[in-house]
Design a protein around this motif. Sequence first.
Motif, PDB file in Angstrom:
ATOM      1  N   ASN A 183      -4.479   0.483   7.198  1.00 22.71           N
ATOM      2  CA  ASN A 183      -3.127   0.968   7.065  1.00 22.71           C
ATOM      3  C   ASN A 183      -3.259   2.431   6.828  1.00 22.71           C
ATOM      4  O   ASN A 183      -3.198   3.218   7.695  1.00 22.71           O
ATOM      5  N   SER A 184      -2.697   2.983   5.713  1.00 22.96           N
ATOM      6  CA  SER A 184      -2.579   4.267   5.372  1.00 22.96           C
ATOM      7  C   SER A 184      -3.828   4.600   4.591  1.00 22.96           C
ATOM      8  O   SER A 184      -3.623   5.864   4.272  1.00 22.96           O
ATOM      9  N   HIS A 193       8.750   3.043   8.348  1.00 24.16           N
ATOM     10  CA  HIS A 193       7.246   3.029   8.150  1.00 24.16           C
ATOM     11  C   HIS A 193       6.636   4.121   8.845  1.00 24.16           C
ATOM     12  O   HIS A 193       5.911   4.969   8.519  1.00 24.16           O
ATOM     13  N   GLY A 224       6.407   2.490   0.706  1.00 19.26           N
ATOM     14  CA  GLY A 224       5.332   1.736   1.647  1.00 19.26           C
ATOM     15  C   GLY A 224       6.119   0.827   2.037  1.00 19.26           C
ATOM     16  O   GLY A 224       7.182   0.332   1.933  1.00 19.26           O
ATOM     17  N   GLN A 256       2.106   4.672   0.927  1.00 23.84           N
ATOM     18  CA  GLN A 256       2.219   5.481   2.149  1.00 23.84           C
ATOM     19  C   GLN A 256       2.558   7.071   1.868  1.00 23.84           C
ATOM     20  O   GLN A 256       1.816   7.743   2.292  1.00 23.84           O
ATOM     21  N   ARG A 299       7.495   7.554   7.494  1.00 22.50           N
ATOM     22  CA  ARG A 299       6.448   7.901   6.097  1.00 22.50           C
ATOM     23  C   ARG A 299       5.081   8.294   6.711  1.00 22.50           C
ATOM     24  O   ARG A 299       4.584   9.180   5.991  1.00 22.50           O
ATOM     25  N   GLU A 300       4.384   7.493   7.609  1.00 26.58           N
ATOM     26  CA  GLU A 300       3.412   8.130   8.023  1.00 26.58           C
ATOM     27  C   GLU A 300       3.359   9.482   8.524  1.00 26.58           C
ATOM     28  O   GLU A 300       2.557  10.144   8.400  1.00 26.58           O
ATOM     29  N   SER A 337      10.378  -2.052   4.128  1.00 30.21           N
ATOM     30  CA  SER A 337       9.895  -0.952   3.893  1.00 30.21           C
ATOM     31  C   SER A 337      10.517  -0.537   2.455  1.00 30.21           C
ATOM     32  O   SER A 337      11.896  -0.465   2.402  1.00 30.21           O
ATOM     33  N   ARG A 390      -1.531   8.182  -1.860  1.00 30.88           N
ATOM     34  CA  ARG A 390      -1.556   7.505  -0.803  1.00 30.88           C
ATOM     35  C   ARG A 390      -2.756   6.546  -0.444  1.00 30.88           C
ATOM     36  O   ARG A 390      -3.735   7.006  -0.700  1.00 30.88           O
ATOM     37  N   GLN A 412       0.825  12.109   7.227  1.00 27.42           N
ATOM     38  CA  GLN A 412      -0.272  12.471   8.101  1.00 27.42           C
ATOM     39  C   GLN A 412      -0.334  13.953   8.532  1.00 27.42           C
ATOM     40  O   GLN A 412      -1.491  14.501   9.011  1.00 27.42           O
ATOM     41  N   THR A 428      -1.277   0.549  12.319  1.00 30.46           N
ATOM     42  CA  THR A 428      -2.182   1.438  11.898  1.00 30.46           C
ATOM     43  C   THR A 428      -1.861   2.735  13.036  1.00 30.46           C
ATOM     44  O   THR A 428      -2.157   2.639  14.048  1.00 30.46           O
ATOM     45  N   GLN A 448       1.008  -1.101   0.112  1.00 32.77           N
ATOM     46  CA  GLN A 448      -0.095   0.021  -0.011  1.00 32.77           C
ATOM     47  C   GLN A 448       0.939   1.331   0.001  1.00 32.77           C
ATOM     48  O   GLN A 448       1.514   1.287   0.868  1.00 32.77           O
TER      49      GLN A 448
END
Lengths: 414, 303
Positions: free
Chosen positions: A337-338, B19, A242, A224, B22-23, A284, A297, B27, B171, A222
Amino acid sequence: MDLLRFITAGSVDDGKSTLIGRLLYDSKNILIDQLEALEKSTKNRTDGSVDLALLTDGLRAEREQGITIDVAYRYFTTPKRKFIIADAPGHVQYTRNMITGASNASLIIILVDARQGVVEQTRRHSIIASLLRIKHVVVAVNKMDLVDFSQDVYNNIVIDYNEVAAQLGLKNITYIPMSALDGDNIVDASTRMPWYTGKPLLEFLEDVVLDEDVNLTDARFQVQFVIRPQTEELHDYRGYAGRIISGIYKKGEKVTVLPQGIETTISSVEIAGKEVEEAFAPQSAVLQLADDIDISRGDTIVKSTNLPKVSNELEVLLCWLDDKPLMTGNKYLLQHNSRQVRAMIRQVEYKIDVNTLQQQPVEGQVKLNEVVKATIKTAAPMVYDPYDQLSEYGSAILIDETSNSTVAAVLIKS
Amino acid sequence: MNTTYHLNYLEQLEAESIHIFREVAAQFEKPALLFSGGKDSICLVHLAQKAFAPGKIPFPLVHIDTGHNFPEALDFRDAMAASIGATLVVRKVEDTIKQRSLTEPRGKFPSRNWLQTYTLLDTIEEFGFDCCIGGARRDEEKARAKERIFSVRDEFGQWNPKLQRPELWNTYNGKIHKGENVRVFPISNWTELDIWNYIRHEKIDLPSIYFAHERKVIEHEGQLVAISEFVHPDEQDVVMTKRVRYRTVGDMTCTAAVESTADTLDEVINEIISTRISERGETRIDDKVTEAAMEDRKKNGYF
């Protein structure tokens, strides 16, 4: 050396904190100053012994009230493995905490008090383990010192639990008789239970095979974040960053972007800026694609020969985690997830009794710690796999848009 | 064992941290990475570079400078920011003390640790940062063990351990109201030893104070504190020259040195493996005050 994440489940008095304290202590992962602080807090005990349970009680509020808030994480390492323990307390908020702690665990230790045998709590913990499909289960038959290390007592518990496990479809179960308080069968084999020929707990945790837990067949990725440096030398660079959720991605493979349904080819696979031939779960990575497609995204890139489901009507199990009850008809944000999409809970079909696994009609509101079967409609199509087939891509959370709280754990059934 | 498709524990930790980075970038509108020139934040920057390669790190590095820092760490900070082309924002506790007429702490080891919370909150407001990335690890301290990777703070920067969002799977819910702020800890699941092993594996450069060197020190409650313009020895204190290194790099007034002959990474790691005292216990003077010192500081907006 690899990594094992596990959760310990137990009710208030079955010695869970003592077990964790013992694991840390006997594997020499407690250090002198931590032990000093511990001795300071146990000074008032009459027998002068150190209360290992105190090692795991973190906050002053908890020490004062003698309770444990929330999930705490503990770390220890042996020459064979690094371990992360999710320590979830066993009182009122227990379903919420246990689900949170268990969501990342590949193994669960369920504590059984040898004097009590399999009780309602044991059943409840096992039901959650089965709902979340935790891959390895250890039944720790604790407090064997209080039943004179009796093999009969142990055997009866094994027989009783086997029945529970069969009802729930739990697999990979290992039974270990122990005394966490005295250290029997924790790090070293107990000399007081020569009839037990299996491994002590730590040895088992070090040896349990984990590689097969990673799904390398169904490739799921997915997006990101889109990397676009827009510098002179990387003018046209467009990389999709991702985490590989499952499977393997190779340069030159035909892939489909979902939910758009557009086919293209992987032109490069990169890890940390270096081009590689292939990348696999749970790395990743960054994928570059041969064609210029509008991808953002939350979009999914899969192999064209192995497609997940795409739908905006989902059958789900919801574990409600918020003090505010579920409101049917309200809009929530579903975060998979994202990917975030607006979602509406259309219908709550039934409630699952977490003590018996039986379906019950829903009377009134769905409240904290309850598990229900429901139908969700989403504003945009969801790309997913059923939780029971690929838990990593069948799990999501619900967010209340007005409070921004995470209000439910979502297991997508179909 | 499947050797082709197998990640060791450091590779797994790295993949998780990337990870998380990148979030954050996706966000939040205005994130910042809190960077002190210490080993944990150096690892953070290294991981962030990997997360966004071949692009640059898409947020600034921010240092809250207490004025009591080790010059070696400050030099390293500036050199590292320049070499990766990152924006570096430095805000000084000194200035906050003047602007807000705060009372400068006194005593033999005047710690500005508590005051840096003011500067941090002012800096967050000045730039409108909605997320601050920090290098805290859960193994450091009991209060940290209970904190989420995405830790939501109210408009006063306060942490409320009883009102944390459940954090499920991989998540991360970073949704906040205006004025709120999220602290994100990408290396939550790393231990001190993991950090050192990663530094060795990745050949990451560190400031020289992490390796054995000679320094003038005094002994204070069993800990060695370096003499500097900020530390004021009494008449009873005996100033000694010892071969020492630092396990953590905080303020010169509240970070203790350990006696050591380790001048290579391998030797440092060997010493850490054989040591029986935790990192914070050995080197942080401020955590000893009360058992709940960290819990109190976190509730007040500290990282």
